[in-house]
Design an enzyme around this catalytic site. Structure first.
Site, PDB file in Angstrom:
ATOM      1  CE1 TYR A  31       1.171  -0.282   4.363  1.00  0.00           C
ATOM      2  CE2 TYR A  31       0.136   1.886   4.347  1.00  0.00           C
ATOM      3  CZ  TYR A  31       0.955   0.954   4.956  1.00  0.00           C
ATOM      4  OH  TYR A  31       1.568   1.256   6.143  1.00  0.00           O
ATOM      5  CE  LYS A 145       3.227   3.291   3.131  1.00  0.00           C
ATOM      6  NZ  LYS A 145       3.330   3.433   4.581  1.00  0.00           N
ATOM      7  CD  GLU A 177       9.943   1.853  10.553  1.00  0.00           C
ATOM      8  OE1 GLU A 177       9.961   2.803   9.747  1.00  0.00           O
ATOM      9  OE2 GLU A 177       9.644   0.690  10.228  1.00  0.00           O
ATOM     10  CG  LEU A 201       8.386   2.454   4.727  1.00  0.00           C
ATOM     11  CD1 LEU A 201       8.192   1.212   3.865  1.00  0.00           C
ATOM     12  CD2 LEU A 201       7.078   3.180   4.908  1.00  0.00           C
TER      13      LEU A 201
END
Ligand code: PLP
Length: 282
Positions: A31, A145, A177, A201
């Site tokens: 996505y 992702k 993260e 990411l």
């Protein structure tokens, strides 16, 4: 609202999602979230490139060229007449009888994209938000992702249950993260952030922020830092498409720096602001 369903823009009542869709059953898909400012998409090329890169990494074929997809997204924005918000876009491996391995016959992927109208989190961008540490229990391909977000979901829920805006995830002592953001620390005039690897990411906003740092003369070191180092930072920032350049003013109830938005953070925000598409005539 009008939805992009594969290569057609249709009313939301017309969209049919199969109960054997591999996205639904396995999280087998990818996505993107793309910001719309003043009727225009921000860093769309970068998001579309990352979408196709994620698709490649899971051997999923998107049956449109990047250009065609880009045009379809513009059409979606125009049809919905949205000025400010974001596009959510996902592509799954399609509908096939449930078995873990890929379908053995040719199956079309399923693309859906729709728009949410939202306003920018202006109060939080000024006042900052609270965060907490959460163990990073996710898989080792956080660079994809992917629709598999259970680890991220559990991390964010833990943050919310502690009245925090974001979870700062760590593997062992090392900060990776946020649950849906990248994390930065600023200490003595240097910005530190986890290097791009399989453990994070590669945020599009992260890239924009690194460009902003260069513009304002803030040196960047792409090196991970620890939880203990995080608490000693002068400033901490999280970033994402929707949260933009968000100051984190406390972690686990401990104030960061002076416990208010820092000066470097404000300078990065100002540089970021200049990159936002403005409406015509303004
Ligand atoms: N890291 C994770 C796990 C995310 O889910 C996101 C975005 O939601 C980000 C980082 C930030 O990426 P971007 O700046 O491209 O939105």
């Amino acid at each position: 609202a009008k939805i992009l369903w594969n290569d057609q823009i249709v009313s939301e009542e017309e969209v049919k999602i199969g109960y054997e869709d591999r996205g639904y059953q396995f999280g087998d898909g990818i996505y993107e979230v793309i910001k719309i400012y003043n009727g225009d998409v921000f860093t769309a090329t970068e998001h579309i490139d990352r979408l196709y890169a994620s698709a490649d990494k899971i051997q999923l074929v998107i049956p449109y060229t990047k250009d065609v997809l880009h045009k379809m997204l513009h059409e979606l924005i125009e049809t919905n007449e949205v000025q400010n918000g974001h596009i959510y876009l996902q592509v799954t491996r399609g509908i096939s009888p449930r078995q873990h391995n890929f379908p053995t016959t040719a199956v079309d992927s399923v693309l859906t994209a729709y728009i949410k109208e939202t306003s920018r989190p202006l109060a939080q961008l000024e006042n900052g938000v609270k965060a907490c540490f959460v163990e990073d229990i996710r898989w080792l391909r956080c660079d994809i992702k992917s629709l598999n977000l259970l680890g991220n979901v559990l991390a964010k829920q833990e943050a919310i249950s502690k009245d925090c805006y974001e979870a700062i995830q760590h593997r062992g002592e090392v900060i990776t993260e946020g649950s849906s953001s990248n994390i930065y620390g600023i200490k003595d005039g240097v910005l530190y952030t986890h290097p791009v690897s399989n453990l994070i990411l590669n945020g599009i906003t992260r890239k924009v922020i690194l460009d902003c740092c260069e513009e304002i003369g803030l040196p960047v070191v792409e090196e991970a830092f620890t939880k203990a180092q995080a608490l000693e930072m002068d400033e901490i920032i999280m970033s994402s498409t929707n949260a933009e350049v968000m100051p984190i003013v406390s972690v686990d109830e401990k104030p960061i720096g002076n416990g208010i938005r820092g000066e470097w953070t404000q300078k990065i925000q100002q540089a970021f602001e200049l990159k936002i598409p403005s409406s015509i005539g303004v």
